[in-house]
Write a protein that holds these residues in place. Structure first.
Motif, PDB file in Angstrom:
ATOM      1  N   PRO A  89      18.947  -2.236 -19.432  1.00  0.00           N
ATOM      2  CA  PRO A  89      17.918  -2.288 -20.465  1.00  0.00           C
ATOM      3  C   PRO A  89      16.493  -2.104 -19.918  1.00  0.00           C
ATOM      4  CG  PRO A  89      19.600  -3.878 -20.952  1.00  0.00           C
ATOM      5  CD  PRO A  89      19.948  -3.292 -19.606  1.00  0.00           C
ATOM      6  N   GLY A  90      15.791  -1.189 -20.525  1.00  0.00           N
ATOM      7  CA  GLY A  90      14.431  -0.859 -20.106  1.00  0.00           C
ATOM      8  C   GLY A  90      14.366   0.430 -19.308  1.00  0.00           C
ATOM      9  N   THR A  91      15.490   0.818 -18.722  1.00  0.00           N
ATOM     10  CA  THR A  91      15.511   1.969 -17.822  1.00  0.00           C
ATOM     11  C   THR A  91      15.661   3.262 -18.615  1.00  0.00           C
ATOM     12  OG1 THR A  91      16.579   0.497 -16.253  1.00  0.00           O
ATOM     13  CG2 THR A  91      16.557   2.836 -15.717  1.00  0.00           C
TER      14      THR A  91
ATOM     15  N   VAL B  84      21.628   1.715 -34.360  1.00  0.00           N
ATOM     16  CA  VAL B  84      20.257   1.215 -34.220  1.00  0.00           C
ATOM     17  C   VAL B  84      20.221   0.366 -32.963  1.00  0.00           C
ATOM     18  CG1 VAL B  84      18.457  -0.208 -35.252  1.00  0.00           C
ATOM     19  CG2 VAL B  84      19.949   1.177 -36.724  1.00  0.00           C
ATOM     20  N   CYS B  85      19.299   0.688 -32.071  1.00  0.00           N
ATOM     21  CA  CYS B  85      19.207  -0.105 -30.845  1.00  0.00           C
ATOM     22  C   CYS B  85      18.630  -1.471 -31.170  1.00  0.00           C
ATOM     23  CB  CYS B  85      18.349   0.577 -29.788  1.00  0.00           C
ATOM     24  SG  CYS B  85      18.167  -0.466 -28.315  1.00  0.00           S
ATOM     25  N   THR B  86      19.402  -2.513 -30.867  1.00  0.00           N
ATOM     26  CA  THR B  86      18.906  -3.880 -31.068  1.00  0.00           C
ATOM     27  C   THR B  86      18.904  -4.649 -29.758  1.00  0.00           C
ATOM     28  OG1 THR B  86      21.101  -4.576 -31.792  1.00  0.00           O
ATOM     29  CG2 THR B  86      19.519  -4.028 -33.523  1.00  0.00           C
ATOM     30  N   ASN B  87      18.848  -3.907 -28.647  1.00  0.00           N
ATOM     31  CA  ASN B  87      18.593  -4.594 -27.385  1.00  0.00           C
ATOM     32  C   ASN B  87      17.134  -5.070 -27.426  1.00  0.00           C
ATOM     33  OD1 ASN B  87      18.217  -5.190 -24.458  1.00  0.00           O
ATOM     34  ND2 ASN B  87      20.305  -4.400 -24.374  1.00  0.00           N
ATOM     35  N   THR B  88      16.773  -5.967 -26.529  1.00  0.00           N
ATOM     36  CA  THR B  88      15.504  -6.697 -26.644  1.00  0.00           C
ATOM     37  C   THR B  88      14.280  -5.844 -26.961  1.00  0.00           C
ATOM     38  OG1 THR B  88      16.321  -8.450 -25.219  1.00  0.00           O
ATOM     39  CG2 THR B  88      13.929  -8.264 -25.427  1.00  0.00           C
ATOM     40  N   LEU B  89      14.044  -4.832 -26.137  1.00  0.00           N
ATOM     41  CA  LEU B  89      12.790  -4.081 -26.282  1.00  0.00           C
ATOM     42  C   LEU B  89      12.696  -3.459 -27.682  1.00  0.00           C
ATOM     43  CD1 LEU B  89      11.076  -1.203 -25.812  1.00  0.00           C
ATOM     44  CD2 LEU B  89      10.225  -3.276 -24.722  1.00  0.00           C
ATOM     45  N   CYS B  90      13.736  -2.737 -28.077  1.00  0.00           N
ATOM     46  CA  CYS B  90      13.729  -2.114 -29.402  1.00  0.00           C
ATOM     47  C   CYS B  90      13.731  -3.162 -30.513  1.00  0.00           C
ATOM     48  CB  CYS B  90      14.927  -1.180 -29.575  1.00  0.00           C
ATOM     49  SG  CYS B  90      14.705   0.421 -28.768  1.00  0.00           S
ATOM     50  N   ALA B  91      14.528  -4.210 -30.335  1.00  0.00           N
ATOM     51  CA  ALA B  91      14.614  -5.254 -31.360  1.00  0.00           C
ATOM     52  C   ALA B  91      13.236  -5.825 -31.658  1.00  0.00           C
ATOM     53  CB  ALA B  91      15.556  -6.366 -30.905  1.00  0.00           C
ATOM     54  N   GLU B 125      23.395  -1.055 -27.837  1.00  0.00           N
ATOM     55  CA  GLU B 125      22.673  -1.562 -26.672  1.00  0.00           C
ATOM     56  C   GLU B 125      21.700  -0.470 -26.236  1.00  0.00           C
ATOM     57  OE1 GLU B 125      22.684  -4.463 -26.184  1.00  0.00           O
ATOM     58  OE2 GLU B 125      24.640  -5.316 -26.666  1.00  0.00           O
ATOM     59  N   CYS B 126      20.862  -0.800 -25.261  1.00  0.00           N
ATOM     60  CA  CYS B 126      19.801   0.103 -24.803  1.00  0.00           C
ATOM     61  C   CYS B 126      20.343   1.513 -24.545  1.00  0.00           C
ATOM     62  CB  CYS B 126      19.185  -0.457 -23.527  1.00  0.00           C
ATOM     63  SG  CYS B 126      17.931   0.619 -22.803  1.00  0.00           S
ATOM     64  N   ASN B 127      19.717   2.499 -25.144  1.00  0.00           N
ATOM     65  CA  ASN B 127      20.196   3.873 -25.008  1.00  0.00           C
ATOM     66  C   ASN B 127      19.290   4.724 -24.100  1.00  0.00           C
ATOM     67  OD1 ASN B 127      22.648   4.955 -26.854  1.00  0.00           O
ATOM     68  ND2 ASN B 127      21.488   6.668 -26.023  1.00  0.00           N
ATOM     69  N   ALA B 128      18.582   4.050 -23.208  1.00  0.00           N
ATOM     70  CA  ALA B 128      17.746   4.744 -22.217  1.00  0.00           C
ATOM     71  C   ALA B 128      16.658   5.592 -22.872  1.00  0.00           C
ATOM     72  CB  ALA B 128      18.597   5.589 -21.277  1.00  0.00           C
ATOM     73  N   ALA B 129      16.050   5.050 -23.915  1.00  0.00           N
ATOM     74  CA  ALA B 129      14.949   5.742 -24.581  1.00  0.00           C
ATOM     75  C   ALA B 129      13.887   4.714 -24.978  1.00  0.00           C
ATOM     76  CB  ALA B 129      15.454   6.484 -25.811  1.00  0.00           C
ATOM     77  N   CYS B 130      13.761   3.662 -24.194  1.00  0.00           N
ATOM     78  CA  CYS B 130      12.904   2.527 -24.551  1.00  0.00           C
ATOM     79  C   CYS B 130      11.449   2.945 -24.753  1.00  0.00           C
ATOM     80  CB  CYS B 130      12.978   1.451 -23.486  1.00  0.00           C
ATOM     81  SG  CYS B 130      14.605   1.307 -22.747  1.00  0.00           S
ATOM     82  N   ASP B 131      11.026   4.009 -24.070  1.00  0.00           N
ATOM     83  CA  ASP B 131       9.640   4.458 -24.247  1.00  0.00           C
ATOM     84  C   ASP B 131       9.440   5.094 -25.628  1.00  0.00           C
ATOM     85  OD1 ASP B 131      11.347   6.423 -23.264  1.00  0.00           O
ATOM     86  OD2 ASP B 131       9.839   7.413 -22.037  1.00  0.00           O
ATOM     87  N   PRO B 134      10.980   1.836 -31.662  1.00  0.00           N
ATOM     88  CA  PRO B 134      12.397   1.532 -31.871  1.00  0.00           C
ATOM     89  C   PRO B 134      13.238   2.819 -32.020  1.00  0.00           C
ATOM     90  CG  PRO B 134      10.999   0.492 -33.554  1.00  0.00           C
ATOM     91  CD  PRO B 134      10.166   1.504 -32.856  1.00  0.00           C
ATOM     92  N   VAL B 135      14.429   2.774 -31.430  1.00  0.00           N
ATOM     93  CA  VAL B 135      15.270   3.962 -31.307  1.00  0.00           C
ATOM     94  C   VAL B 135      16.507   3.864 -32.198  1.00  0.00           C
ATOM     95  CG1 VAL B 135      16.759   5.195 -29.676  1.00  0.00           C
ATOM     96  CG2 VAL B 135      14.515   4.376 -28.929  1.00  0.00           C
ATOM     97  N   MET B 136      16.861   5.002 -32.771  1.00  0.00           N
ATOM     98  CA  MET B 136      18.121   5.112 -33.515  1.00  0.00           C
ATOM     99  C   MET B 136      18.851   6.334 -32.953  1.00  0.00           C
ATOM    100  SD  MET B 136      18.655   5.312 -37.642  1.00  0.00           S
ATOM    101  CE  MET B 136      18.169   6.995 -38.024  1.00  0.00           C
TER     102      MET B 136
END
Ligand SMILES: Cc1cc2nc3c(=O)[nH]c(=O)nc-3n(C[C@H](O)[C@H](O)[C@H](O)COP(=O)(O)O)c2cc1C
Ligand code: SF4
Ligand code: FES
Lengths: 442, 218
Positions: A89-91, B84-91, B125-131, B134-136
């Protein structure tokens, strides 16, 4: 140490059809491969050792040294496996690299394979990024057609096949031995080490597993030389790297800079924390690395300095959260991730991440006790250092660090019987908070 | 197995092409499971049997692998997998709210499919697009910087049979079965389609230009 950005891997990402062989070749691509094919493999390995390049996948192991660990040639196959599972996560650095400049990786694969004596290399890509897979498949085909891959590459007598393999959704497959099991068509569960992959890896043969960014950095080192590379970075953390800024920052994205740059410097380039807010906490290297606060704005982001400050450089995944963010909420969600992704092989991690999630959800939901906070730390104690692989340790990082740094926030959840934060204030769009949010995660 | 003759012939040909990519046969299993999903829309009992026969494994061995990975579906999947990404950053950036509104709008929960068979919803979970939070993700294409409104619009358009373009990726989102075939390692001719690299991807380059860096100055 200056804060000048150094686009190398990202240099061509803005070019027209940046992913095509033509664009890559026009920018000088595949000249390093031809140069490398004229060198002795041992000299290539030495050059990468001398460059000080360290693994960009998280652990920071010296790349040249890893290549040098392969046993002497016994006539049988040896393999290069590129770890393109990017799921921490974050990467979010390898995915744009492969999407925008897949040939950078393919060329790195060809040079690395030549250096270590591999004739069949694999790229293990996470399956949830189909357009990246399209680009890699096309790039490999183009490289074959241009004679950069295949038989007798550029008349050197060196043969190389490359297979790009799509995974199917499992974070643990990023752990190198789980990745190898997955690539062999099994459930992705970590293997006992030793033997290390260098001795018995894919199909029990000597294998090098390297991260995308590590391998993609090799052509530039061959091209521009060791001194060019070592001129960037710090004493023991050489070269450039992609720093991925995400979250409450004005201009999130990929910033390629010398190792040792600080978050303060990066934030200057990225327009700062979002308007009207201030930094509260951040991860230096993904969710498995202990969190930092404003106090660490000037910590040089190199392996040693981040380590000395109590965290890890990891994958340089800088997830930034401002003062609106509830740290208990953030940590609870990460912990749910580890519970979900635990492969179940060992008890401390399988059971431990389950209990951590239970306790954290209780605290976040306002049903926790002060004793629960201690219970969290005790449970972390029984996981960290006792798990079969590093996923278990990673699961405890954000918990231990956040309780240390923000204990009063955990206590406030207990005392107030709920979360003191307005979640809507953290979102990047406007809405008014309704109870629906709590229901969805109950 | 109940595959008809034509299906079986083409599956067998594709399986042979996949197996040929690897020095050891069993490595073909993950792509072959994607292949089965490209025909059946999920990992069907027939598909499991087919993989087992091709790779000289037991059906139980194939099942044990299939159930380990989240992309393999045990029930017929919707035409569009919407995650829908609901890992921490996106959430925190709004993913939780997007999930709540979208799930209510569509009327199904996690890992459930609409009655018209169009949409399967999933919390990712995180889909490697955190930048781009929020990502779908729709059938594993990137939908960046989402809001509840934009996410609902995408799903409405998909259900109405319209073509929908991702933020980064091809000209339009393909169906679940089409995308599964790509994941089995077969090119679909869309690699050159593009929606631009994306603002966040190029953010560092823009900043570097501000410092006097010029393209080509590699
Ligand atoms: C749970 C877990 C997940 C990992 N995920 C990745 C990943 O997605 N990509 C990656 O390159 N390394 C990942 N790693 C690290 C790899 O095990 C390995 O150290 C790395 O691929 C080595 O490459 P490098 O030396 O070039 O960094 C992960 C490790 C663990 C424990
Ligand atoms: S630590 Fe977790 S992920 Fe690693 S082997 Fe044990 S159960 Fe599996
Ligand atoms: S947290 Fe959503 S893409 Fe990384």
């Amino acid at each position: 140490m200056t804060a000048t950005l150094t686009p190398v891997l990202s240099a061509t990402w803005g070019s027209d059809k940046s992913w095509s062989l033509d664009t890559y070749t026009e920018a000088g691509g595949y000249a390093p491969l031809k140069k490398a094919l004229g060198m002795a493999p041992g000299d290539l390995i030495q050059a990468v050792k001398d460059s000080g390049l360290r693994g960009r996948g998280g652990a920071g192991f010296p790349t040249g040294m890893k290549w040098g660990f392969l046993p002497p040639d016994d006539g049988g196959p040896r393999y290069l496996v590129v770890n393109a599972d990017e799921s921490e996560p974050g990467t979010c650095k390898d995915i744009p690299t492969m999407m925008s400049a897949p040939h950078q990786l393919i060329e790195g694969v060809a040079i690395t394979s030549f250096a270590i004596g591999c004739n069949h290399a694999f790229i293990y890509l996470r399956g949830e990024v189909v357009h990246v897979y399209r680009r890699l498949l096309q790039a490999v085909r183009e490289a074959y057609e241009a004679g950069h891959l295949g038989k007798n590459i550029h008349g050197s007598g060196f043969d190389l096949d490359v297979t790009v393999h799509a995974g199917a959704g499992a974070y643990i497959c990023g752990e190198e031995t789980a990745l190898l099991d997955s690539l062999e068509g099994r459930r992705g569960q970590p293997r006992l080490k030793p033997p290390f992959p260098a001795v018995a890896g894919l199909y029990a043969r000597p294998t090098v597993v390297n991260n995308v960014e590590s391998v993609a950095s090799v052509p530039a080192i061959v091209d521009k030389g060791v001194e060019w590379f070592t001129a960037m970075g710090t004493e023991r953390s050489k070269g450039m790297g992609l720093f991925s800024l995400s979250g409450h920052v004005t201009r999130p994205g990929q910033y390629e800079a010398p190792l040792g740059i600080t978050l303060r410097e990066l934030l200057e380039l990225a327009g700062g924390i979002r308007e009207g807010h201030e930094l509260k906490f951040w991860t230096p290297g993904g969710s498995s690395t202990p969190i930092f606060t404003q106090e660490h704005l000037d910590t040089p982001l190199d392996y040693e300095s981040v380590g000395a400050a109590g965290s890890m450089l990891g994958t340089r995944a800088l997830q930034l959260f401002d003062e609106t963010t509830c740290v208990v909420r953030a940590v609870t969600r990460w912990t749910e991730f580890y519970k979900h992704e635990s492969c179940g092989k060992c008890t401390p991690c399988r059971e431990g991440t389950y209990w951590l999630t239970q306790i954290l959800k209780r605290i976040e939901g306002g049903r926790g006790t002060q004793a629960d906070i201690q219970q969290l730390l005790d449970t972390c104690d029984s996981i960290a250092g006792r798990s079969f692989c590093a996923l278990g340790d990673g699961a405890t990082s954000s918990i231990i660090s956040s309780v240390t740094l923000f204990r009063e926030e955990y206590e406030a959840h207990v005392e107030q019987g709920g979360c003191p934060f307005d979640h809507a204030a953290s979102a990047l769009f406007d809405y008014s908070d309704t109870p629906a949010t709590e229901e969805a995660h109950a | 197995m109940t595959y008809d003759e034509t299906t079986l012939v083409s599956l067998t040909e594709d399986a042979a092409a996949i197996i040929a990519r690897y020095p050891v046969k069993r490595s073909a299993l993950l792509p072959m499971l994607h292949l089965v999903q490209s025909v059946d829309g999920f990992v069907s009992p027939d598909g499991i049997q087919f993989c087992a026969e091709q790779l000289e494994l037991t059906a139980a061995e194939v099942s044990a692998v299939a159930t380990f990975y989240t992309q393999y579906k045990r029930r017929p999947n919707g035409e569009y997998q919407v995650g829908v990404c609901t890992n921490t950053l996106c959430a925190v950036m709004g993913g939780d709210r997007i999930w709540d509104e979208l799930s209510e709008h569509v009327g199904v929960g996690h890992d459930e499919t609409t009655e018209d068979g169009k949409i399967t919803l999933e919390r990712l979970e995180c889909n490697a697009a955190c930048d781009y939070a929020p990502v779908m993700m729709v059938n594993w294409e990137f939908f960046d910087n989402q809001t509840p409104e934009s996410a609902k619009q995408v799903v409405d358009d998909l259900r109405a049979g319209k073509d929908v373009a991702p933020s980064r990726g091809p000209a339009k989102v393909c169906s679940f079965t089409q995308v599964s075939r790509v994941l089995a390692g077969f090119e679909d001719g869309r690699a050159d389609e593009d929606q631009g690299a994306g603002t966040a991807t190029l953010a560092g380059l823009e900043a570097a230009k501000g410092q006097g860096w010029t393209e080509g100055a590699k």
